[in-house]
Design an enzyme around this catalytic site. Structure first.
Site, PDB file in Angstrom:
ATOM      1  N   THR A 198       0.836  -1.197   0.000  1.00  0.00           N
ATOM      2  CA  THR A 198       0.000   0.000   0.000  1.00  0.00           C
ATOM      3  C   THR A 198       0.876   1.253   0.000  1.00  0.00           C
ATOM      4  OG1 THR A 198      -1.822  -1.083   1.125  1.00  0.00           O
ATOM      5  CG2 THR A 198      -1.582   1.259   1.539  1.00  0.00           C
ATOM      6  N   ARG A 226     -14.016  -7.994  -0.200  1.00  0.00           N
ATOM      7  CA  ARG A 226     -13.300  -7.556   1.011  1.00  0.00           C
ATOM      8  C   ARG A 226     -12.751  -6.121   0.857  1.00  0.00           C
ATOM      9  NH1 ARG A 226      -7.863  -5.668   2.313  1.00  0.00           N
ATOM     10  NH2 ARG A 226      -7.389  -6.329   4.414  1.00  0.00           N
ATOM     11  N   GLY A 228     -10.368  -3.335   3.004  1.00  0.00           N
ATOM     12  CA  GLY A 228      -9.468  -3.211   4.153  1.00  0.00           C
ATOM     13  C   GLY A 228      -9.582  -1.852   4.822  1.00  0.00           C
ATOM     14  N   ASP A 229      -8.523  -1.480   5.476  1.00  0.00           N
ATOM     15  CA  ASP A 229      -8.516  -0.221   6.238  1.00  0.00           C
ATOM     16  C   ASP A 229      -8.233   1.006   5.370  1.00  0.00           C
ATOM     17  OD1 ASP A 229      -5.918  -1.445   5.850  1.00  0.00           O
ATOM     18  OD2 ASP A 229      -5.093   0.202   7.026  1.00  0.00           O
ATOM     19  N   THR A 248      -0.261   1.103   6.827  1.00  0.00           N
ATOM     20  CA  THR A 248      -0.070  -0.014   5.902  1.00  0.00           C
ATOM     21  C   THR A 248       0.142  -1.276   6.716  1.00  0.00           C
ATOM     22  OG1 THR A 248       1.430  -1.084   4.344  1.00  0.00           O
ATOM     23  CG2 THR A 248       2.382   0.671   5.696  1.00  0.00           C
ATOM     24  N   GLY A 249      -0.619  -2.299   6.405  1.00  0.00           N
ATOM     25  CA  GLY A 249      -0.478  -3.533   7.159  1.00  0.00           C
ATOM     26  C   GLY A 249      -1.713  -4.385   6.987  1.00  0.00           C
ATOM     27  N   GLY A 251      -5.015  -5.104   7.158  1.00  0.00           N
ATOM     28  CA  GLY A 251      -6.093  -4.126   7.291  1.00  0.00           C
ATOM     29  C   GLY A 251      -7.150  -4.440   8.327  1.00  0.00           C
TER      30      GLY A 251
HETATM   31  N1  ASP Z   1      -3.707  -2.237   4.600  1.00  0.00           N
HETATM   32  C1  ASP Z   1      -3.937  -2.817   3.296  1.00  0.00           C
HETATM   33  C2  ASP Z   1      -5.191  -3.657   3.340  1.00  0.00           C
HETATM   34  O1  ASP Z   1      -5.386  -4.361   4.297  1.00  0.00           O
HETATM   35  C3  ASP Z   1      -2.800  -3.663   2.823  1.00  0.00           C
HETATM   36  C4  ASP Z   1      -1.467  -2.986   2.782  1.00  0.00           C
HETATM   37  O2  ASP Z   1      -1.157  -2.169   3.640  1.00  0.00           O
HETATM   38  O3  ASP Z   1      -0.698  -3.283   1.859  1.00  0.00           O
HETATM   39  O4  ASP Z   1      -5.946  -3.626   2.396  1.00  0.00           O
END
Ligand code: ASP
Length: 337
Positions: A198, A226, A228-229, A248-249, A251
Site C-alpha cells: 500500500t 473484502r 481493508g482499512d 499499511t499492514g 487491514g
Molecule cells: N492495509 C492494506 C489492506 O489491508 C494492505 C497494505 O497495507 O498493503 O488492504
C-alpha cells in the site's frame, strides 16, 4: 487577546494553528508499504523502489515548496506511486481470489476535516484522484464499485482497461497464495497474502495545515468484496489540525483498532508525543490482536513517526530541515538517497 492567549485557546478548543512549530517549513512523509520481505529483495528491486520513492517525495515536496496545500502534495506523491508497478496500488496492485484488481483509496484534509474515499474500483487509473474528487465534488465521503466508477467517468477521471493494473509478479503471488490455501495452510501463515505494498503520504504545508492519503490494491487473494482499512477514514487514513496518519499492514487489525484515528486521538486528547502515540497503536495494540504492519505519522509541529514491525517499510521523507531521506529497513532509519 495576545498571542499566548490565542495559542492556549486554540489548544483547548482544537482550533487549527495557522503557523506550526516547524515555522512554516513544509514536511512530507511517504510510504510504499510495510510488507517488505528482506530475503526477497534483490539489489535491483531495492534500487527501483528507492528511485520511485525519491521521485514521489520530490514531486510532492515541490507542491509544498511552491506554497500549495498539503492535500496537493499528498495527491501528487501518491499518484507517482500508483503509477509505479513496484507498489500495491494502481498499476501493480495485488490480485483478488478471482484474479481481479480491486482498488481502494482515501484522502483527508486536516484543516477542514473533509474526506473522500473509494473502494473496490477496477478501472480507475489513479484511485487517489477519485477519492479527492469525491471529497471536493460530491456530497459524500465514500463511494464503492460501479457507482464510484460512474462518478469517476462523470468527473472526467481517467479510466483504463482492467488489464492495465496487471503485473506478472502480482499474478505469481496470487498463484502461490492459492496453492498455500489449497494445501490447507492457516490464514495467519499465508505470508504471500501479506505483501503490504500500500502507498500513502502525510504532508504539512506552509500554512501549518496537515493532510493524509492512502491507496492500495488490498491483500492478495482477498474475496467476497473484502475492503481493508486503507479507504476507511479513521482506520487507514486520518488527519486533523495536529496529526496526520497513513497506515499499511493487515487491514482487518487497523479497522478493529481504528488505527489512524487512535494515534491522532492520543496526540490530540491525551497530549502524547506523536512517536509514543504511533508506537502504542502500531507496535503494541495491533500486534496484541495478532496483526502487523506500520504507519507514517506527522504532527503539526513537524514531528515525524514511522513505526513498523515487519522486515521493513518503504518510506521517504523531507523534514523541516529540507533534507531528503529514503529508507527500507529498520536499521537505516536515517539513510539518505
Ligand atoms: N492495509 C492494506 C489492506 O489491508 C494492505 C497494505 O497495507 O498493503 O488492504
Amino acid at each position: 487577546m495576545n498571542r499566548l492567549h490565542w495559542l492556549c485557546a486554540a489548544a483547548l478548543f482544537g482550533t487549527s494553528l495557522n503557523v506550526s512549530a516547524s515555522e512554516g517549513k513544509p514536511v512530507l512523509v511517504i510510504h510504499g508499504g510495510a510488507g517488505v520481505v528482506r530475503s526477497e529483495m534483490t539489489p535491483k528491486a531495492e534500487a527501483d523502489v528507492r528511485a520511485a520513492l525519491l521521485k514521489a517525495v520530490n514531486k510532492g515536496y515541490a507542491e509544498l515548496k511552491s506554497g500549495k496545500p498539503a492535500l496537493d502534495a499528498v495527491t501528487a506523491a501518491i499518484g507517482v506511486l500508483e503509477d509505479d508497478p513496484n507498489f500495491n496500488a494502481g498499476k501493480g496492485a495485488v490480485f483478488t481470489h478471482d484474479g481481479k484488481n480491486e482498488l481502494d483509496a482515501s484522502i483527508m484534509d486536516g484543516h477542514t476535516l473533509k474526506a473522500g474515499a473509494v473502494a473496490g474500483v477496477r478501472t480507475v487509473r489513479n484511485p487517489i484522484l477519485l477519492a479527492r474528487s469525491i471529497m471536493e465534488k460530491s456530497e459524500h465521503v465514500m463511494m464503492a464499485g460501479a457507482g464510484a466508477e460512474a462518478f469517476a467517468k462523470a468527473q472526467g477521471i481517467v479510466l483504463v482497461d482492467p488489464a492495465y493494473f496487471r503485473t506478472e509478479k502480482r499474478w505469481q503471488q496470487l498463484q502461490k497464495a492459492l496453492a498455500e490455501e489449497k494445501a490447507g495452510q492457516a490464514h495467519a501463515d499465508l505470508e504471500t497474502a501479506k505483501h503490504f505494498g500500500t502507498v500513502g503520504a502525510v504532508a504539512l504545508d506552509k500554512e501549518g495545515h496537515l493532510a493524509a492519503g492512502t491507496s492500495t490494491g488490498g491483500m492478495t487473494n482477498k474475496r467476497f468484496g473484502r475492503i481493508g482499512d486503507s479507504p476507511v477514514i479513521g482506520a487507514g487514513t486520518y488527519a486533523d489540525a495536529r496529526c496526520a496518519v497513513s497506515g499499511t499492514g493487515w487491514g482487518e487489525f487497523y479497522l478493529r483498532t481504528v488505527a489512524a484515528h487512535s494515534i491522532c486521538m492520543r496526540v490530540d486528547l491525551l497530549r502524547q508525543p506523536l512517536a509514543e502515540a504511533a508506537e502504542q497503536v502500531i507496535n503494541k495494540d495491533i500486534p496484541a490482536l495478532g496483526g502487523d504492519g506500520g504507519a507514517i505519522a506527522l504532527g503539526a509541529d513537524g514531528s515525524i513517526a514511522m513505526p513498523f514491525n515487519t522486515d521493513g517499510m518503504f518510506r521517504a521523507w523531507i523534514g523541516a530541515d529540507g533534507i531528503i531521506h529514503v529508507a527500507i529497513y529498520s536499521d537505516e532509519k536515517e539513510s539518505t538517497p
